[in-house]
Design an enzyme around this catalytic site. Structure first.
Site, short mmCIF file in Angstrom:
data_model
loop_
_atom_site.label_atom_id
_atom_site.label_comp_id
_atom_site.label_asym_id
_atom_site.label_seq_id
_atom_site.Cartn_x
_atom_site.Cartn_y
_atom_site.Cartn_z
N ARG A 28 110.97 -14.26 -18.26
CA ARG A 28 111.50 -12.91 -18.25
C ARG A 28 112.74 -12.79 -17.37
O ARG A 28 113.74 -12.17 -17.76
CB ARG A 28 110.44 -11.93 -17.74
N CYS A 59 102.20 -9.23 -14.97
CA CYS A 59 103.54 -9.74 -14.68
C CYS A 59 104.43 -8.53 -14.44
O CYS A 59 104.64 -7.73 -15.36
CB CYS A 59 104.07 -10.57 -15.85
N THR A 80 107.71 -8.41 -13.74
CA THR A 80 109.01 -8.52 -14.42
C THR A 80 108.90 -8.08 -15.87
O THR A 80 109.87 -7.56 -16.45
CB THR A 80 109.55 -9.95 -14.32
N THR A 131 110.79 -10.88 -8.22
CA THR A 131 111.76 -11.81 -8.80
C THR A 131 113.15 -11.17 -8.84
O THR A 131 113.28 -9.94 -8.79
CB THR A 131 111.37 -12.20 -10.24
N LYS A 159 104.44 -21.32 -8.65
CA LYS A 159 104.34 -21.71 -10.06
C LYS A 159 104.32 -23.22 -10.21
O LYS A 159 103.61 -23.76 -11.06
CB LYS A 159 105.51 -21.13 -10.86
N CYS A 179 105.80 -9.45 -7.49
CA CYS A 179 105.72 -10.52 -8.48
C CYS A 179 104.28 -10.97 -8.45
O CYS A 179 103.72 -11.19 -7.37
CB CYS A 179 106.65 -11.67 -8.13
#
Length: 243
Positions: free
Chosen positions: A48, A83, A85, A125, A165, A194
């Site tokens: 994204r 999520c 974003t 993010t 991640k 995030c």
């Protein structure tokens, strides 16, 4: 009881923790009292942030809508997307689907407002910050928003993408410094904006930085906890005391 739909895999560990929170936070006493959950785990949905920043032409909305329609056909009553974003695409998803999509951006703004604060720091993010979708929601509630400076934002992205991640060791000291800088600048609370960042709270047993642990435990709004609480409330399930 309503059925929860989850578009997961953005990222995978955040989705797993979200499901764990739905289970832990529910004030129930037997299996049958927990909500039914349908999920489409699609980690192949394009990044994204890369799309929002113009670093990729792969638009994630197409697969997100595909997942939403699949959940709709399965019988989900509403959809959640762990999520933040992805909130950039909320309006498009809402228009394409016939069942509600929980607006996590709005939920986070409302959670901030309930704290009766004037200044909110956002740890998210670069895609979320650059798009301004969360910032605007919070400002509409009459609060001021503080963001990391460019250098610290790059460091935060490294923590999110390479460390969390990517499964590498967490630089707890660095995260603490980024968060503390926002608090020192006047933020009265911080949004873990995030859904990878709440995983730091889950891994606090590995944190050796007392200041970092204090910030995560006492000064943060956890996006996944907010989403889990919203999902349970929509199902009519009470939340355990202490959450």
């Amino acid at each position: 009881m309503k059925t929860i739909g989850v578009i997961g895999g953005l990222g995978p560990m955040a989705t797993v923790y979200y499901l764990e929170l739905i289970t832990k936070m529910a004030d129930v006493h037997r299996d049958q009292e927990h909500p039914r959950i349908y999920m489409q785990s699609m980690p192949d949905i394009p990044d994204r942030t890369a799309y929002i920043l113009g670093q990729s032409e792969d638009n994630p909305i197409h697969l997100m809508i595909q997942a939403g329609k699949a959940l709709q056909q399965m019988g989900a009553d509403f959809i959640t997307v762990p999520c933040v974003t992805a909130g950039y695409f909320y309006a498009q998803m809402e228009e394409a689907l016939d069942i509600p999509v929980v607006n996590l951006l709005q939920e986070l703004a409302d959670a901030s407002k309930r704290r009766n604060v004037q200044k909110v720091g956002i740890l998210a993010t670069s895609g979320t910050n650059r798009s301004g979708v969360l910032t605007e929601m919070i400002r509409r509630q009459g609060m001021e928003v503080l963001l990391p400076d460019e250098s610290r934002q790059e460091q935060l992205m490294d923590i999110i993408y390479r460390q969390i991640k990517g499964g590498e060791a967490i630089d707890w000291q660095l995260f603490g410094e980024i968060a503390e800088n926002l608090l020192d600048s006047g933020a009265e609370c911080l949004i873990l904006g995030c859904t990878e960042l709440p995983l730091l709270r889950k891994e606090l047993c590995h944190c050796t930085e007392k200041q970092c642990a204090d910030i995560l435990q006492n000064h943060c709004i956890d996006a996944l906890e907010v989403l889990a609480e919203c999902a349970l409330s929509r199902c009519g399930i009470p939340i355990k005391q202490g959450w």
